[in-house]
Design a protein around this motif. Structure first.
Motif, PDB file in Angstrom:
ATOM      1  N   GLN A   1       0.821  -1.202   0.000  1.00 24.74           N
ATOM      2  CA  GLN A   1       0.000   0.000   0.000  1.00 24.74           C
ATOM      3  C   GLN A   1       0.861   1.260   0.000  1.00 24.74           C
ATOM      4  N   THR A   2       1.957   1.233   0.778  1.00 29.28           N
ATOM      5  CA  THR A   2       2.844   2.395   0.816  1.00 29.28           C
ATOM      6  C   THR A   2       3.486   2.646  -0.540  1.00 29.28           C
ATOM      7  N   VAL A   3       4.011   1.576  -1.130  1.00 35.46           N
ATOM      8  CA  VAL A   3       4.608   1.712  -2.458  1.00 35.46           C
ATOM      9  C   VAL A   3       3.552   2.161  -3.464  1.00 35.46           C
ATOM     10  N   GLY A   4       2.320   1.634  -3.324  1.00 33.51           N
ATOM     11  CA  GLY A   4       1.240   2.034  -4.222  1.00 33.51           C
ATOM     12  C   GLY A   4       0.940   3.513  -4.142  1.00 33.51           C
ATOM     13  N   LYS A   5       0.947   4.062  -2.924  1.00 35.07           N
ATOM     14  CA  LYS A   5       0.690   5.502  -2.755  1.00 35.07           C
ATOM     15  C   LYS A   5       1.817   6.341  -3.347  1.00 35.07           C
ATOM     16  N   VAL A   6       3.062   5.921  -3.115  1.00 33.90           N
ATOM     17  CA  VAL A   6       4.198   6.673  -3.664  1.00 33.90           C
ATOM     18  C   VAL A   6       4.194   6.585  -5.184  1.00 33.90           C
ATOM     19  N   VAL A   7       3.919   5.387  -5.706  1.00 32.87           N
ATOM     20  CA  VAL A   7       3.887   5.228  -7.157  1.00 32.87           C
ATOM     21  C   VAL A   7       2.703   5.972  -7.767  1.00 32.87           C
ATOM     22  N   SER A   8       1.604   6.136  -7.003  1.00 27.76           N
ATOM     23  CA  SER A   8       0.496   6.969  -7.485  1.00 27.76           C
ATOM     24  C   SER A   8       0.985   8.389  -7.752  1.00 27.76           C
ATOM     25  N   GLY A   9       1.794   8.910  -6.831  1.00 24.60           N
ATOM     26  CA  GLY A   9       2.359  10.245  -7.040  1.00 24.60           C
ATOM     27  C   GLY A   9       3.267  10.268  -8.253  1.00 24.60           C
ATOM     28  N   LEU A  10       4.069   9.222  -8.401  1.00 18.63           N
ATOM     29  CA  LEU A  10       4.965   9.128  -9.552  1.00 18.63           C
ATOM     30  C   LEU A  10       4.166   9.112 -10.857  1.00 18.63           C
ATOM     31  N   LEU A  11       3.099   8.301 -10.887  1.00 13.62           N
ATOM     32  CA  LEU A  11       2.294   8.206 -12.100  1.00 13.62           C
ATOM     33  C   LEU A  11       1.510   9.484 -12.362  1.00 13.62           C
ATOM     34  N   MET A  12       1.069  10.147 -11.293  1.00 13.30           N
ATOM     35  CA  MET A  12       0.415  11.445 -11.482  1.00 13.30           C
ATOM     36  C   MET A  12       1.374  12.430 -12.124  1.00 13.30           C
ATOM     37  N   GLY A  13       2.647  12.359 -11.729  1.00 16.08           N
ATOM     38  CA  GLY A  13       3.654  13.221 -12.344  1.00 16.08           C
ATOM     39  C   GLY A  13       3.801  12.928 -13.827  1.00 16.08           C
ATOM     40  N   ILE A  14       3.844  11.634 -14.173  1.00 17.42           N
ATOM     41  CA  ILE A  14       3.951  11.238 -15.578  1.00 17.42           C
ATOM     42  C   ILE A  14       2.755  11.752 -16.372  1.00 17.42           C
ATOM     43  N   MET A  15       1.556  11.571 -15.814  1.00 18.91           N
ATOM     44  CA  MET A  15       0.337  11.889 -16.554  1.00 18.91           C
ATOM     45  C   MET A  15       0.050  13.387 -16.600  1.00 18.91           C
ATOM     46  N   LEU A  16       0.385  14.103 -15.525  1.00 14.69           N
ATOM     47  CA  LEU A  16       0.145  15.542 -15.516  1.00 14.69           C
ATOM     48  C   LEU A  16       1.212  16.308 -16.288  1.00 14.69           C
ATOM     49  N   ALA A  17       2.381  15.705 -16.467  1.00 19.91           N
ATOM     50  CA  ALA A  17       3.465  16.390 -17.186  1.00 19.91           C
ATOM     51  C   ALA A  17       3.029  16.786 -18.582  1.00 19.91           C
ATOM     52  N   ARG A  18       2.305  15.906 -19.249  1.00 18.51           N
ATOM     53  CA  ARG A  18       1.903  16.176 -20.630  1.00 18.51           C
ATOM     54  C   ARG A  18       0.942  17.356 -20.740  1.00 18.51           C
ATOM     55  N   PRO A  19      -0.180  17.370 -19.970  1.00 19.07           N
ATOM     56  CA  PRO A  19      -1.068  18.536 -20.085  1.00 19.07           C
ATOM     57  C   PRO A  19      -0.436  19.831 -19.595  1.00 19.07           C
ATOM     58  N   VAL A  20       0.352  19.759 -18.535  1.00 17.17           N
ATOM     59  CA  VAL A  20       1.010  20.970 -18.032  1.00 17.17           C
ATOM     60  C   VAL A  20       1.948  21.539 -19.095  1.00 17.17           C
ATOM     61  N   ALA A  21       2.728  20.661 -19.730  1.00 20.28           N
ATOM     62  CA  ALA A  21       3.651  21.120 -20.768  1.00 20.28           C
ATOM     63  C   ALA A  21       2.898  21.749 -21.935  1.00 20.28           C
ATOM     64  N   SER A  22       1.779  21.137 -22.328  1.00 19.16           N
ATOM     65  CA  SER A  22       1.002  21.679 -23.445  1.00 19.16           C
ATOM     66  C   SER A  22       0.404  23.037 -23.102  1.00 19.16           C
ATOM     67  N   LEU A  23      -0.130  23.176 -21.890  1.00 21.73           N
ATOM     68  CA  LEU A  23      -0.732  24.444 -21.475  1.00 21.73           C
ATOM     69  C   LEU A  23       0.312  25.556 -21.392  1.00 21.73           C
ATOM     70  N   VAL A  24       1.468  25.243 -20.813  1.00 24.70           N
ATOM     71  CA  VAL A  24       2.533  26.246 -20.708  1.00 24.70           C
ATOM     72  C   VAL A  24       3.036  26.640 -22.091  1.00 24.70           C
ATOM     73  N   ALA A  25       3.181  25.648 -22.982  1.00 23.65           N
ATOM     74  CA  ALA A  25       3.640  25.936 -24.344  1.00 23.65           C
ATOM     75  C   ALA A  25       2.641  26.818 -25.085  1.00 23.65           C
ATOM     76  N   ASP A  26       1.337  26.579 -24.868  1.00 18.72           N
ATOM     77  CA  ASP A  26       0.318  27.403 -25.511  1.00 18.72           C
ATOM     78  C   ASP A  26       0.324  28.830 -24.968  1.00 18.72           C
ATOM     79  N   ALA A  27       0.509  28.956 -23.645  1.00 20.61           N
ATOM     80  CA  ALA A  27       0.468  30.278 -23.025  1.00 20.61           C
ATOM     81  C   ALA A  27       1.757  31.065 -23.251  1.00 20.61           C
ATOM     82  N   LEU A  28       2.893  30.376 -23.247  1.00 22.12           N
ATOM     83  CA  LEU A  28       4.194  31.053 -23.384  1.00 22.12           C
ATOM     84  C   LEU A  28       4.921  30.483 -24.603  1.00 22.12           C
ATOM     85  N   ASN A  29       5.750  29.478 -24.386  1.00 21.92           N
ATOM     86  CA  ASN A  29       6.411  28.741 -25.463  1.00 21.92           C
ATOM     87  C   ASN A  29       6.983  27.462 -24.876  1.00 21.92           C
ATOM     88  N   TRP A  30       7.517  26.595 -25.738  1.00 17.14           N
ATOM     89  CA  TRP A  30       7.995  25.299 -25.231  1.00 17.14           C
ATOM     90  C   TRP A  30       9.210  25.443 -24.324  1.00 17.14           C
TER      91      TRP A  30
END
Length: 382
Positions: free
Chosen positions: A123-152
């Motif tokens: 369960q502990t590893v699952g919670k930590v890996v949840s954070g890791l996977l959230m980082g992987i999955m949120l990286a893409r939309p965050v990068a796209s939004l920042v690139a649209d608002a500013l630049n890559w």
């Protein structure tokens, strides 16, 4: 402390994926050939693999907090280099170094397993890996939004600032962990080959996750190219919204960890591999117009991310049940082997999209979970 571990791993590993939805603008800005665009992701993952093999094992030898701090400083410097890169060679070299520094996340995960009680380790590893996977999955939309608002360039500058701040925060908050050691660095590296030969659970779990992560990397490397192409004509903000849907797949991590603690690793693995196959089969079989096809892709991204999450946590739970004095080496081998699958997937994806389009990408992606299912059929029931 579990929350700190989860947030830290998510922020660190996100550095590997900011470029994934920006390979189009980065390629144009740096002059990289479209057929080689997959190298942007591939070299980052290759750097990560090298770090997993040659840096993460040091977690069994040197003080962990200091190792994490140095890795994050290297990562921050590489992010700055990527932000100012004006030609493809400089950017690709920076991408390789970003991967090397980001292995700090995989020094933190066994650190968390070391601190957890054995009956709650999954369960502990699952919670930590949840954070890791959230980082992987949120990286893409965050990068796209920042690139649209500013630049890559902006996303790499912002990430460099966050990474260096995180380095100092972790140095202040993490407890010291000095492993017993007892061998020098080259003995440590030599022992990894012995561990790989004598640990069948490591080989099997790495094979499953290499197949799943190859499919994952191929899908997310190419889906932004398909979404922004003539079939859908979506902006980078639209790609960001699409990528946010995949975040829902992270919910599978704690569920898979709990099932693994209950002794249900085998059935969880089968479900994960079937989800991976379903994610590529559905869009191949259904073609119902632009909006319906987009809805199917959204659902498939969630299903694929859930399968990858479940497989990853189940594998790490199995590996962290092995002796504590080899956990960093086992985790390094596990992650390196399956990230090689990811590197193959991303490089194949870029080439397939350039030469055979989205349909060729889907057929190639389906092969990965099918290979995983073939390996699964050889797993003993006991």
């Amino acid at each position: 402390m579990v929350w700190l571990f989860a947030v830290a791993t998510g922020l660190i590993v996100a550095n590997l994926y900011y470029a994934q939805t920006l390979i189009g603008p980065i390629s144009r800005a740096t002059g990289l050939d479209p057929g080689a665009a997959g190298l942007i992701v591939t070299l980052t993952q290759l750097g990560y693999c090298l770090g997993l093999l040659f840096i993460v094992p040091l977690g069994d030898l040197v003080e962990n907090r200091r190792l994490i701090f140095i890795s994050l400083v290297v990562c921050a410097l590489a992010l700055v280099a990527a932000a100012v890169a004006a030609n493809p060679l400089v950017f690709l070299a920076a991408a390789l170094c970003i991967g090397l520094g980001s292995v700090a996340a995989q020094i933190i995960v066994p650190f968390a397993a070391h601190l957890a009680r054995p009956e709650e380790r999954g369960q502990t590893v699952g919670k930590v890996v949840s954070g890791l996977l959230m980082g992987i999955m949120l990286a893409r939309p965050v990068a796209s939004l920042v690139a649209d608002a500013l630049n890559w360039h902006a996303i790499f500058v912002l990430s460099a600032v966050v990474t260096i701040a995180l380095a100092f925060l972790l140095r202040a908050r993490l407890p010291q962990r000095q492993p017993e050691g007892g061998m020098h660095y080259f003995q440590l590296l030599g022992s990894m080959w012995h561990l790989l030969k004598t640990t069948p659970v490591l080989r099997r779990r790495a094979a499953y996750q290499a197949c799943m992560f190859g499919a994952f990397s191929l899908f997310w490397t190419c889906v932004s190219l398909e979404l922004t192409g003539p079939n859908f004509g979506i902006s980078q903000t639209g790609v960001a919204i699409f990528a946010l849907a995949g975040v829902a797949g992270a919910i599978a991590s704690p569920i898979a960890g709990r099932r693994a603690d209950q002794g249900k690793s085998r059935s969880t693995t089968l479900i994960a591999l079937l989800l991976g196959a379903l994610a590529f089969t559905a869009p191949l079989l259904v073609d119902a117009g632009r909006l319906a096809n987009l809805a199917i892709l959204v659902c498939c991204s969630i299903v694929l991310d859930a399968g990858v999450s479940a497989s990853l946590v189940t594998g790490q739970r199995a590996i962290f049940s092995l002796p504590a004095d080899v956990r960093s080496r086992l985790n390094g081998l596990y992650m390196a082997l399956f990230f090689m699958g990811g590197a193959i997937g991303s490089s194949l994806g870029g080439w397939m999209f350039a030469h055979h389009g989205w349909h060729g990408v889907l057929l190639t992606g389906l092969v990965f979970p099918l290979v995983g299912l073939a390996v699964f059929t050889t797993e003993p029931r006991k």
